[in-house]
Design an enzyme around this catalytic site. Structure first.
Site, PDB file in Angstrom:
ATOM      1  N   TYR A  13       1.616   9.698  -1.985  1.00 31.18           N
ATOM      2  CA  TYR A  13       1.949   8.777  -3.067  1.00 31.18           C
ATOM      3  C   TYR A  13       0.928   8.940  -4.189  1.00 31.18           C
ATOM      4  CZ  TYR A  13       2.939   4.725  -5.843  1.00 31.18           C
ATOM      5  OH  TYR A  13       3.249   3.913  -6.899  1.00 31.18           O
TER       6      TYR A  13
ATOM      7  N   ARG B 250      -9.623 -11.069  -5.981  1.00 31.26           N
ATOM      8  CA  ARG B 250     -10.654 -11.290  -6.995  1.00 31.26           C
ATOM      9  C   ARG B 250     -10.997 -12.774  -7.090  1.00 31.26           C
ATOM     10  NH1 ARG B 250      -7.320  -8.146 -10.936  1.00 31.26           N
ATOM     11  NH2 ARG B 250      -7.519  -5.997 -10.260  1.00 31.26           N
TER      12      ARG B 250
ATOM     13  N   ARG C 260      11.764  -7.457  -5.345  1.00 27.95           N
ATOM     14  CA  ARG C 260      11.344  -7.941  -6.657  1.00 27.95           C
ATOM     15  C   ARG C 260      12.477  -7.808  -7.662  1.00 27.95           C
ATOM     16  NH1 ARG C 260       6.896  -3.390  -8.677  1.00 27.95           N
ATOM     17  NH2 ARG C 260       8.142  -1.533  -8.293  1.00 27.95           N
TER      18      ARG C 260
ATOM     19  N   ARG D  52      -6.067  -1.650   0.163  1.00 30.69           N
ATOM     20  CA  ARG D  52      -6.221  -1.591  -1.295  1.00 30.69           C
ATOM     21  C   ARG D  52      -5.844  -2.912  -1.963  1.00 30.69           C
ATOM     22  NH1 ARG D  52      -2.570   3.119  -3.324  1.00 30.69           N
ATOM     23  NH2 ARG D  52      -3.197   2.252  -5.311  1.00 30.69           N
TER      24      ARG D  52
ATOM     25  N   ASP E 275      -0.103   7.875  -8.235  1.00 32.13           N
ATOM     26  CA  ASP E 275       0.111   7.197  -9.503  1.00 32.13           C
ATOM     27  C   ASP E 275       0.286   8.255 -10.585  1.00 32.13           C
ATOM     28  OD1 ASP E 275      -0.057   4.570  -8.572  1.00 32.13           O
ATOM     29  OD2 ASP E 275      -2.239   4.548  -8.701  1.00 32.13           O
TER      30      ASP E 275
ATOM     31  N   ARG F  26      10.165   5.798   2.781  1.00 30.71           N
ATOM     32  CA  ARG F  26      10.973   4.628   2.484  1.00 30.71           C
ATOM     33  C   ARG F  26      11.731   4.945   1.208  1.00 30.71           C
ATOM     34  NH1 ARG F  26      12.870   1.054   5.634  1.00 30.71           N
ATOM     35  NH2 ARG F  26      12.717  -0.708   4.201  1.00 30.71           N
TER      36      ARG F  26
ATOM     37  N   GLU G 261      15.384  -4.964  -6.889  1.00 29.82           N
ATOM     38  CA  GLU G 261      14.892  -3.802  -6.154  1.00 29.82           C
ATOM     39  C   GLU G 261      14.924  -4.098  -4.650  1.00 29.82           C
ATOM     40  OE1 GLU G 261      10.624  -1.556  -5.820  1.00 29.82           O
ATOM     41  OE2 GLU G 261      11.415  -1.891  -7.850  1.00 29.82           O
TER      42      GLU G 261
END
Length: 366
Positions: free
Chosen positions: A348, A176, A280, A172, A350, A249, A300
């Site tokens: 998972y 671009r 991050r 995924r 969104d 995780r 994180e």
């Protein structure tokens, strides 16, 4: 008091179901083991800044119905997810786009030049069908981008070597050949002005609520209170790990208030070096274009999961998917219990998909 539904989990899935059920005249009791509502989208106001306590959550969707639905609970701003990657003393735009390529390779200015550079890096590399994440990533973006921006970050995130991870994890990955730093391609994107917690508060306004309430510590008593149960916790925990625990995780955060108005200039900066222990840093004020005199950051860290820790990301490899199927088959025989959400369905999701799944269940159930 007798309820139509006991909703286990006051996150987005459970709250959406409870809201729709109450509109149909059903009585709901919503419980959560945490001291707050909202699950992982909970936001807490610190120094006038809405802090995403469980990591960055950017709402994005191309489904106009879902976008209108969530906007009925809060006004959304125009925030666009444009993370930055830091590798040693270099910074790059994400997702991988012409801004990334032209900074990596100063002689690259056009899409054709970028494609030619990646093709040049792939010359002599024999990868027909990628066998692991490393091969998949190199085939997608070449060795330079893989080494600087993918390898270390991914190995920190999953706690495994890239050569040991399945290739599908990175399929995924957005690549671009335009000068566009927008991570998502969706039509609609933004952050609720005032944070996410207000959305869940409105959704749960018609239900009874019990926080600091662990379902498994009061199971018999709670089960007796309702005709049916909407269970959004871990499906394997519900069955007392009968077939063994599913793997995840986990993530932990170090949150700090800083006496500066702007720490890093962006909401999300990924640290792609393996030697930097965190994946991050999130600077929360930038989600809502804040101008407060102080700032709040969260480092994180990806973490090895145990049953005592919070499960975040399902590890949907072949072994775990087969194990989940055993639990799903068992769940399909239940007359009183319906499993939903990220943990209940071991997938998972969104946020927009969570809402869509919950509304789909509402249509069938209500």
């Amino acid at each position: 008091m007798k309820y139509d539904y006991l909703v286990v989990g006051a996150g987005l899935f459970g709250a959406t179901f409870a809201y729709e059920a109450c509109k149909k005249g059903k009585k709901c009791l919503v419980i959560d083991k945490r001291p707050h509502i909202g699950g992982n989208i909970y936001t807490e106001n610190i120094e006038g800044i809405n802090v995403h306590k469980y990591g960055a959550h950017i709402f994005h969707t191309s489904d106009k119905e879902i976008w209108n639905y969530v906007n009925s609970f809060a006004e959304f701003n125009r925030y666009t997810n444009s993370p930055v990657a830091r590798y040693k003393n270099e910074t790059y735009n994400l997702p991988f786009n012409m801004n990334t390529f032209s900074k990596l390779w100063p002689e690259v200015f056009t899409p054709d030049q970028a494609k030619a550079k990646i093709a040049e890096e792939l010359a002599g590399v024999q990868i027909e069908e990628p066998k692991n994440l490393e091969e998949q990533a190199i085939k997608l973006v070449g060795k330079t981008i893989y080494e600087k921006l993918v390898k270390g970050y991914t190995e920190k995130q999953w706690g495994m070597k890239a050569t040991e991870l399945p290739p599908f994890i990175i399929k995924r990955l957005p690549v671009r050949f335009t000068y566009d730093n927008n991570y998502f391609n969706d039509l609609y994107q933004g952050i609720p002005v005032g944070g996410y917690t207000q959305i869940i508060e409105k959704m749960l306004a018609g239900s009874d609520l019990r926080l600091n309430c662990d379902y498994f510590e009061n199971r018999a008593e709670l089960d007796a209170l309702a005709e049916k149960i909407i269970f959004t916790g871990p499906i394997d925990r519900y069955y007392d790990y009968k077939f063994g625990p599913l793997e995840y995780r986990s993530v932990r955060f170090e949150t700090e208030i800083l006496d500066t108005d702007n720490f890093q200039g962006n909401a999300v900066v990924n640290y792609t070096e393996y030697e930097v222990p965190y994946t991050r840093i999130i600077e929360h004020k930038h989600f809502e274009f804040g101008n407060q005199s102080k700032t709040v950051i969260s480092r994180e860290y990806s973490d090895k999961w145990t049953v005592e820790k919070e499960p975040y990301y399902p590890i949907n490899n072949e072994k775990n998917n087969e194990l989940y199927k055993k639990y799903a088959d068992l769940a399909a025989t239940e007359k009183k219990v319906i499993f939903g959400g990220r943990l209940g369905q071991y997938k998972y999701y969104d946020m927009h998909v969570v809402i869509k799944e919950a509304l789909s269940l509402c249509r069938k159930e209500l």
